[in-house]
Design a protein around this motif. Structure first.
Motif, PDB file in Angstrom:
ATOM      1  N   ASN A 160       0.780  -1.236   0.000  1.00  0.00           N
ATOM      2  CA  ASN A 160       0.000   0.000   0.000  1.00  0.00           C
ATOM      3  C   ASN A 160       0.816   1.293   0.000  1.00  0.00           C
ATOM      4  O   ASN A 160       0.253   2.377  -0.042  1.00  0.00           O
ATOM      5  CB  ASN A 160      -0.918   0.003   1.229  1.00  0.00           C
ATOM      6  CG  ASN A 160      -1.776  -1.241   1.263  1.00  0.00           C
ATOM      7  OD1 ASN A 160      -2.671  -1.404   0.446  1.00  0.00           O
ATOM      8  ND2 ASN A 160      -1.489  -2.140   2.191  1.00  0.00           N
ATOM      9  N   ARG A 161       2.127   1.186   0.041  1.00  0.00           N
ATOM     10  CA  ARG A 161       2.952   2.386   0.166  1.00  0.00           C
ATOM     11  C   ARG A 161       2.811   3.315  -1.046  1.00  0.00           C
ATOM     12  O   ARG A 161       2.649   4.530  -0.893  1.00  0.00           O
ATOM     13  CB  ARG A 161       4.419   2.021   0.369  1.00  0.00           C
ATOM     14  CG  ARG A 161       5.295   3.232   0.661  1.00  0.00           C
ATOM     15  CD  ARG A 161       6.763   2.861   0.821  1.00  0.00           C
ATOM     16  NE  ARG A 161       7.552   4.029   1.155  1.00  0.00           N
ATOM     17  CZ  ARG A 161       7.817   4.442   2.375  1.00  0.00           C
ATOM     18  NH1 ARG A 161       7.367   3.748   3.402  1.00  0.00           N
ATOM     19  NH2 ARG A 161       8.532   5.524   2.592  1.00  0.00           N
ATOM     20  N   GLN A 162       2.874   2.757  -2.248  1.00  0.00           N
ATOM     21  CA  GLN A 162       2.841   3.606  -3.434  1.00  0.00           C
ATOM     22  C   GLN A 162       1.498   4.308  -3.579  1.00  0.00           C
ATOM     23  O   GLN A 162       1.439   5.500  -3.901  1.00  0.00           O
ATOM     24  CB  GLN A 162       3.138   2.786  -4.695  1.00  0.00           C
ATOM     25  CG  GLN A 162       3.235   3.633  -5.959  1.00  0.00           C
ATOM     26  CD  GLN A 162       4.243   4.766  -5.834  1.00  0.00           C
ATOM     27  OE1 GLN A 162       5.411   4.526  -5.495  1.00  0.00           O
ATOM     28  NE2 GLN A 162       3.821   5.998  -6.066  1.00  0.00           N
ATOM     29  N   ARG A 163       0.423   3.583  -3.342  1.00  0.00           N
ATOM     30  CA  ARG A 163      -0.910   4.208  -3.440  1.00  0.00           C
ATOM     31  C   ARG A 163      -1.062   5.296  -2.389  1.00  0.00           C
ATOM     32  O   ARG A 163      -1.582   6.384  -2.676  1.00  0.00           O
ATOM     33  CB  ARG A 163      -1.989   3.144  -3.275  1.00  0.00           C
ATOM     34  CG  ARG A 163      -3.420   3.665  -3.373  1.00  0.00           C
ATOM     35  CD  ARG A 163      -3.682   4.301  -4.713  1.00  0.00           C
ATOM     36  NE  ARG A 163      -5.050   4.763  -4.856  1.00  0.00           N
ATOM     37  CZ  ARG A 163      -5.414   5.821  -5.585  1.00  0.00           C
ATOM     38  NH1 ARG A 163      -4.486   6.518  -6.240  1.00  0.00           N
ATOM     39  NH2 ARG A 163      -6.664   6.179  -5.666  1.00  0.00           N
ATOM     40  N   ALA A 164      -0.599   5.047  -1.182  1.00  0.00           N
ATOM     41  CA  ALA A 164      -0.672   6.061  -0.125  1.00  0.00           C
ATOM     42  C   ALA A 164       0.168   7.276  -0.484  1.00  0.00           C
ATOM     43  O   ALA A 164      -0.257   8.423  -0.275  1.00  0.00           O
ATOM     44  CB  ALA A 164      -0.209   5.463   1.202  1.00  0.00           C
ATOM     45  N   ALA A 165       1.353   7.036  -1.044  1.00  0.00           N
ATOM     46  CA  ALA A 165       2.236   8.143  -1.430  1.00  0.00           C
ATOM     47  C   ALA A 165       1.598   8.995  -2.519  1.00  0.00           C
ATOM     48  O   ALA A 165       1.696  10.226  -2.501  1.00  0.00           O
ATOM     49  CB  ALA A 165       3.579   7.604  -1.896  1.00  0.00           C
ATOM     50  N   LEU A 167      -1.649   9.394  -3.117  1.00  0.00           N
ATOM     51  CA  LEU A 167      -2.741  10.168  -2.525  1.00  0.00           C
ATOM     52  C   LEU A 167      -2.200  11.354  -1.723  1.00  0.00           C
ATOM     53  O   LEU A 167      -2.723  12.471  -1.819  1.00  0.00           O
ATOM     54  CB  LEU A 167      -3.596   9.271  -1.623  1.00  0.00           C
ATOM     55  CG  LEU A 167      -4.435   8.204  -2.318  1.00  0.00           C
ATOM     56  CD1 LEU A 167      -5.059   7.277  -1.286  1.00  0.00           C
ATOM     57  CD2 LEU A 167      -5.533   8.843  -3.164  1.00  0.00           C
ATOM     58  N   ALA A 168      -1.159  11.107  -0.941  1.00  0.00           N
ATOM     59  CA  ALA A 168      -0.576  12.179  -0.133  1.00  0.00           C
ATOM     60  C   ALA A 168       0.025  13.270  -1.003  1.00  0.00           C
ATOM     61  O   ALA A 168      -0.133  14.470  -0.736  1.00  0.00           O
ATOM     62  CB  ALA A 168       0.484  11.606   0.809  1.00  0.00           C
ATOM     63  N   VAL A 223      -5.762   4.284   2.503  1.00  0.00           N
ATOM     64  CA  VAL A 223      -6.333   5.319   3.369  1.00  0.00           C
ATOM     65  C   VAL A 223      -6.233   4.906   4.829  1.00  0.00           C
ATOM     66  O   VAL A 223      -5.974   5.741   5.711  1.00  0.00           O
ATOM     67  CB  VAL A 223      -7.796   5.606   2.975  1.00  0.00           C
ATOM     68  CG1 VAL A 223      -8.474   6.500   4.009  1.00  0.00           C
ATOM     69  CG2 VAL A 223      -7.852   6.267   1.599  1.00  0.00           C
ATOM     70  N   GLU A 224      -6.403   3.616   5.113  1.00  0.00           N
ATOM     71  CA  GLU A 224      -6.240   3.130   6.488  1.00  0.00           C
ATOM     72  C   GLU A 224      -4.867   3.530   7.023  1.00  0.00           C
ATOM     73  O   GLU A 224      -4.735   3.969   8.176  1.00  0.00           O
ATOM     74  CB  GLU A 224      -6.405   1.615   6.511  1.00  0.00           C
ATOM     75  CG  GLU A 224      -6.258   0.993   7.886  1.00  0.00           C
ATOM     76  CD  GLU A 224      -6.422  -0.510   7.863  1.00  0.00           C
ATOM     77  OE1 GLU A 224      -6.812  -1.078   8.893  1.00  0.00           O
ATOM     78  OE2 GLU A 224      -6.151  -1.118   6.801  1.00  0.00           O
ATOM     79  N   ARG A 225      -3.850   3.423   6.200  1.00  0.00           N
ATOM     80  CA  ARG A 225      -2.489   3.762   6.625  1.00  0.00           C
ATOM     81  C   ARG A 225      -2.246   5.263   6.655  1.00  0.00           C
ATOM     82  O   ARG A 225      -1.316   5.737   7.332  1.00  0.00           O
ATOM     83  CB  ARG A 225      -1.493   3.052   5.699  1.00  0.00           C
ATOM     84  CG  ARG A 225      -1.410   1.563   6.014  1.00  0.00           C
ATOM     85  CD  ARG A 225      -0.986   0.721   4.837  1.00  0.00           C
ATOM     86  NE  ARG A 225      -0.837  -0.682   5.239  1.00  0.00           N
ATOM     87  CZ  ARG A 225      -1.860  -1.522   5.392  1.00  0.00           C
ATOM     88  NH1 ARG A 225      -3.111  -1.112   5.153  1.00  0.00           N
ATOM     89  NH2 ARG A 225      -1.648  -2.770   5.769  1.00  0.00           N
TER      90      ARG A 225
END
Length: 281
Positions: A160-165, A167-168, A223-225
């Motif tokens: 999930n790191r890339q998707r979170a990055a 979004l951020a 999004v959870e992360r």
């Protein structure tokens, strides 16, 4: 919902809300039993999956007339319904909010034990006052409170790191250098301003994938992360409860995080997918 006497006085009549997502209607009665333990006044918001059994919203309303019910699309697990309410500005009127949901984790052997542990931790409390609420009320530096053993760090990025990055970065907040701390299982107490950054993402249903039983790597998992990162953006901490409540089966795994990756690897090699250990919903 309301309560009386000393519990109200100790809580200072703070404005409190619970937000519950009901995907599995057979678990509503269990969830209501937990909520009935709370002895401070609170508002209740319930999101009900449109795929739930017919009449679920009516049954909830009949047994709990004060519940504010929203029927939602079956998309984004419990995260999209929560984000939709967050984006509406609904939570800004409250001092503390608790997010819970009917978590089964059918791909795990002890998924129901995980759910009961999280609910016991977040809803239980001395004199009916949840411990998560006490922490928020007594320490302005705290933004999110996780059950004991379930505040996970960078070892739990998974896929999930890339998707979170991504979004951020859409809001100009690089996640590099920001310690990861998030409530595994997405049940937690929070101070509304801790999630203002997440709200600023203005996520819509189009940002979430169609439901296909995914175990990881979706927008919901990312999004959870981002929950703890949102709190950090507000200058607030994500912390665990000081002690565990209820059955500690799942907490024993998570309290030994240095061995988590090794444990996952073993299970993925030797067990079937249905028994795979993971952090997903």
């Amino acid at each position: 919902m309301s309560a009386a006497g000393t519990a109200q006085e100790e809580a200072g009549m703070a404005k409190v809300a619970f937000v519950a997502h009901i995907y599995y209607p057979d678990l509503w009665d269990e969830m209501l039993r937990y909520l009935m333990r709370v002895k401070i006044p609170f508002d209740l918001y319930v999101t009900v999956s449109a795929t739930a059994a017919p009449g679920t919203a009516t049954r909830i309303k009949r047994g709990c007339p004060q519940a504010n019910i929203h029927v939602v699309e079956n998309k984004g697990r419990d995260i999209l319904p929560f984000v939709s309410l967050l984006n509406s500005g609904l939570f800004t009127q409250y001092e503390a909010v608790c997010k819970i949901h009917t978590k089964k984790s059918l791909h795990l052997l002890a998924g129901s034990s995980w759910r009961r542990y999280l609910l016991s931790s977040l809803v239980a409390g001395k004199q009916g006052i949840p411990e998560g609420f006490r922490l928020l009320a007594n320490d302005d530096s705290i933004g999110i409170v996780c059950p004991r053993g379930f505040c996970l760090d960078h070892r739990a990025w998974a896929a999930n790191r890339q998707r979170a990055a991504t979004l951020a970065a859409s809001r100009g907040l690089p996640i590099e250098g920001i310690p990861l701390a998030f409530p595994a299982g997405s049940m937690f107490w929070f101070r509304p301003r801790a999630l203002e950054w997440l709200r600023s993402l203005a996520l819509t249903p189009e940002d979430f994938e169609p439901e296909a039983g995914q175990l990881d790597g979706t927008t919901a998992h990312a999004v959870e992360r981002l929950l703890g990162i949102s709190a950090a953006a507000a200058g607030l901490k994500t912390v665990e409860l000081p002690r565990q409540f209820g059955p500690g089966l799942w907490s024993h795994y998570y309290l030994k995080l240095p061995r988590l990756s090794h444990l996952e690897a073993i299970l993925r090699r030797k067990l079937t997918k249905s028994l795979r250990f993971g952090l997903e919903k």
